[in-house]
Design a protein around this motif. Structure first.
Motif: not given
Lengths: 241, 241
Positions: B99, B102, B105, B132
């Motif tokens: 996570q 992610s 990113r 996210e």
DNA sequence: TAGATGCCAATTGTATACAGGTTGTACATC
DNA sequence: GATGTACAACCTGTATACAATTGGCATCTA
């Protein structure tokens, strides 16, 4: 009132009230027969209940009454711990005179310990009180979120046989929140609301859950919130006292 | 993917992207023609969008694209100010390694000032980052609420011609939140998230809104949050510094 | 002319027929 | 006996016909 709205309300009420077993599968035909409506309004009602997380829909497979899980129970309380105090604080600043009267009305219940019917009424009043306070924040998002949280939480409380002596504490805590709102003291309202949620969690964990869900009950009893979830209240207390 | 899901996603995207005028009336027949589907899936899509507050449905009258209002804009930010920091703090405790990757990113975008296409991409990355982070809290309710808040907020940001130099500040703030999460420092993450939301509100109020909504723009510029809504951040700052 | 009233077109709500997908069972095959 | 496949029953997804409601417009009346 249209059929779709009626079915939505009745089905929602039945799910919350425990008429369906958590996790149970239900077909459209079943619901059509039960509520005397055709598939279209039944489908619409189910789609709305999916948005409220009371039903799970698996494409081409069917509808399933949302199961009761420890994860959801914890998640609901974590969000409540953040939403309720914030809404209470805003309500203390922005509630209209009429809204305060309405809040006071919901806070003035009498819970007669041991009576099952009284217990159900008590849960409804509790739910309405929380939603009414959130609505008094002047921010309808808080009201919507609170209504959803309460609807989902009440399913867990229905598992409990009765709250017995807890009702007294609860009523006392409610009155303190209401008093702070009426006195226009946002920070007191925020703190009382935080304490109330945390105490409710603590009380729930020591409850006598219905036997058919004993597995879930024992799991619930082992929940512990993350430090940062509790932190909300601790900061306020330290700052105030 | 079923028709209903496809129409829901496309219509949702079109509303968020500003393809329909806020407040505009749309008929089922219109939508059927536009998306090449029959009434049933179109109706289902619209009902779901109503739950997301992107469409208003008036019984027997029709569907109306949710208008942009100052009240909603304020409400969204008030809730975000409560949800985002709490989710960030929990993410710092519970985010998995994957996570965190992610999240990083989504935080690594490059915003080229003045380019319209770049600006739209930038808004999408911003939205994804917030969702996210909420998902990394390990509480899917935070993720769902955040996704809804972001979808509704982005409509207001699409009114803005460009954010020019603001993109730089924003990226910097995002990186600070991500750094705190990665370093497993919940209170820093909470504080950085609070600051970020407050600064975003402040930045928005000084923006150059598109002329067709100049009335709304000038109203937005006059927003001021209640003291107790801002309090969240001030407490933390005082406590930390 | 202002206001009330009844009709009509347009639109949504509901019911149902039809299409498409899934699951379980029976049977053939290895 | 285990496994794979074909088929059938069942269920949901979609399309569409029909019912109900609304709002505007024309008409009538005071």
């Amino acid at each position: 009132m249209t059929e779709a709205v009626r079915v939505h309300l009745e089905l929602r009420n039945d799910i919350i009230g425990g008429e369906f077993a958590p996790g149970a599968s239900v077909s459209e035909a079943e619901l059509c027969a039960r509520y005397g409506a055709s598939r279209t309004p039944v489908r619409e009602a189910c789609r709305r209940l999916q948005e409220e997380s009371l039903i799970h829909i698996v494409p081409f497979r069917g509808y399933f009454i949302a199961p009761l899980t420890v994860a959801e129970f914890r998640n609901l309380h974590e969000v409540q711990l953040v939403i309720d105090p914030a809404a209470a604080a805003l309500a203390a600043e922005r509630a209209s005179a009429e809204q305060i009267r309405s809040i006071e009305r919901w806070a003035n219940y009498e819970y007669h310990t041991g009576q099952k019917s009284s217990y159900h009424t008590f849960l409804e009043w509790n739910q309405n009180l929380h939603v009414e306070i959130a609505a008094a924040s002047g921010n309808e998002l808080f009201a919507e979120i609170t209504a959803n949280l309460q609807a989902r939480l009440i399913r867990y409380f229905y598992m409990v046989i009765s709250m017995d002596s807890f009702g007294v504490d609860l009523a006392q805590e409610h009155r303190e929140i209401v008093r702070a709102i009426k006195a226009r003291k946002p920070e007191v309202a925020r703190q009382k609301s935080s304490e109330h949620v945390l105490k409710t969690i603590a009380r729930t964990m020591s409850l006598d859950f219905a036997s058919q869900n004993s597995e879930l009950a024992s799991e619930i009893n082992s929940i512990s919130l993350e430090p940062s979830a509790r932190q909300s209240m601790q900061t306020r207390s330290r700052r105030r006292l």
